[in-house]
Design an enzyme around this catalytic site. Structure first.
Site: not given
Ligand code: GLU
Length: 469
Positions: A243-247
């Site tokens: 997800s976005k959390r990972h970049g």
């Protein structure tokens, strides 16, 4: 013939996961000398983003994936879908549902309160003819719902997971035609897959729970369902779904960060697939030749950025410098280094050290302007100030008196001759010359730097170093 399709919903910028689906579908079709189709699933008008189609086409073309036949906009086929929905109603396999939004919300609330699974309760399943007549006369708006079988199982042979069985009863009666006359995904994709002759549906595992509905609708329409293959999730290094959390998750962000399409394609193909050997570098054609769904695993695929960086570095090394230069100029026109006359040479010597194209714009200021550095950096750890000074001076004199060589190897030979003539060591000559030219502890070799800077600039930087003693 194998026919696959990529059927994205145009709701924004395509993500890594969407595009991996496209890559697998494409490779499977091409591996089998079949067709790969592109269908834009735009029947959810509320979520439709017009530019999204452009983004999807851009991403595919960047990766070198071309589709067969014309791209299909699903919404343009809405009359066809409607006919099928009505046919199902006529045959008693689907029904008109007049339930209001308020009723459905209340129902959901109660289900939540009683800890029951959410879903439609079938209220309109068995309306009598007179009730139907009345509601229609009142011109109440309605949707069409598919009557899910109450008993039995959907059984399919999943191309990745093998035999799958899910009870029909766990699925409620899905809306297949909305009040606005547009079909939902469930009906539209089935009709379109069937009419386009799609033989293989390859998609993410989040669709597994929908597959019983699809199997049932295919059956009700008298169609044979395609072969389903549900791909594993992509997860981050923390084992959580990507997800976005990972970049970055938008695929084109990777182009903007300086990843080459060859490495991205290679990397995406390895997210869940391998050829059974240790081989990791696959060109487009090699992927087509070796890709096989049988070798796609069920285990989640880890999105490993360091692997992508490694792959990208490999491809950068293999790519012609002129081509890289053009690419970098397009991507980073404002970077100072791009504007230098000797940029192509810089790239030539830096190429083997880059993980991304963007790296050439970072930590390379020393090509633009010699940074400040302390004189002690000029002294190699096994050398002395005295020997360094001698070495540097001898190198300067040799380089300024000899005919200038425009060749890395010949320049390196000149420095080797200085070592011999002076009886000093490599570290007394090569190290300080390199530091004098770059002002840095790490950089390309002194001969490469001499070649990049040319005679005037090289001698100027060497004089500057000599003045430090
Ligand atoms: N439109 C669906 C999506 O965006 C397609 C799912 C499928 O491949 O059946 O994921």
């Amino acid at each position: 013939m194998i026919v696959t399709r990529f059927a994205p919903s145009p709701t924004g910028k395509p993500h890594v996961g969407n595009i991996r689906t496209a890559v697998f579908s494409y490779l499977w079709a091409k591996h089998n000398k079949g067709k790969f189709l592109l269908r834009i699933e735009d029947t959810d008008r509320a979520r439709f983003v017009p530019e999204a189609v452009k983004y999807i086409e851009e991403a595919l073309s960047w990766l070198g994936i071309s589709y067969d036949d014309e791209m299909v906009y699903q919404s343009e086929r809405k009359e066809v879908h409607k006919e099928y929905a009505e046919k199902l109603v006529k045959e008693g396999k689907a029904y008109k549902c007049f339930c209001t939004k308020e009723r459905l919300e209340k129902l959901r609330g109660e289900q939540e309160k009683n800890k029951r699974p959410p879903g439609y309760d079938g209220k309109c399943r068995n309306l009598s003819n007179s009730e139907l007549d009345k509601l229609e006369k009142e011109r109440k708006s309605y949707v069409i719902r598919f009557k899910m079988p109450d008993t039995g199982k959907a059984v399919w042979d999943d191309g990745i997971r093998g035999k799958m069985e899910i009870d029909y009863a766990v699925s409620d009666d899905q809306v297949i035609l909305k009040a606005d006359g547009y079909p939902t995904y469930h009906l539209a994709s089935i009709v379109d897959d069937h009419e386009a002759g799609v033989t293989d549906v390859i998609r993410g595992e989040e669709w597994i729970s929908s597959t019983p509905k699809h199997v049932a609708i295919h059956k009700a329409l008298g169609f044979r369902h395609p072969k389903y293959s549900h791909m594993p999730h992509i997860i981050g290094p923390d084992k959580k779904k990507l997800s976005k959390r990972h970049g970055d998750t938008a695929i084109m962000d990777y182009r903007d960060k300086g990843y080459l399409p060859e490495s991205m394609l290679n990397f995406l193909a390895l997210l869940g697939w391998n050829d059974g050997t240790e081989k990791e570098l696959f060109s487009h054609d090699e992927l087509v030749a070796s890709f096989d769904l049988v070798r796609v695993g069920k285990a989640p695929a880890v999105f490993d950025l360091s692997k992508l960086n490694w792959l990208n570095g490999q491809y950068i090394r293999e790519t012609n410098t002129k081509k890289l230069k053009k690419e970098i100029e397009t991507l980073y026109p404002k970077a100072d280094i791009v504007k230098l006359d000797n940029f192509e040479r810089i790239l030539e010597v830096e190429k083997s050290r880059l993980a991304t194209l963007e790296d050439i714009t970072k930590d390379t200021d020393y090509f633009v302007k010699l940074p400040k550095y302390e004189s002690k950096l000029l002294v190699f750890k096994k050398s002395t100030k005295e020997n360094t000074k001698k070495g540097l001076r001898a190198a300067y004199e040799k380089l300024s008196s000899e005919k200038w060589e425009d060749d890395v190897e010949k320049l390196s030979n000149i420095l080797a001759v200085v070592v011999e003539d002076t009886g000093l060591s490599n570290g007394d000559i090569f190290w300080p010359v390199r530091v004098a030219l770059s002002g840095k502890e790490n950089s390309p070799s002194p001969a490469e730097l001499l070649w990049v800077f040319g005679k005037d600039e090289s001698l100027r930087r060497l004089r500057k170093a000599l003045r430090k003693f």
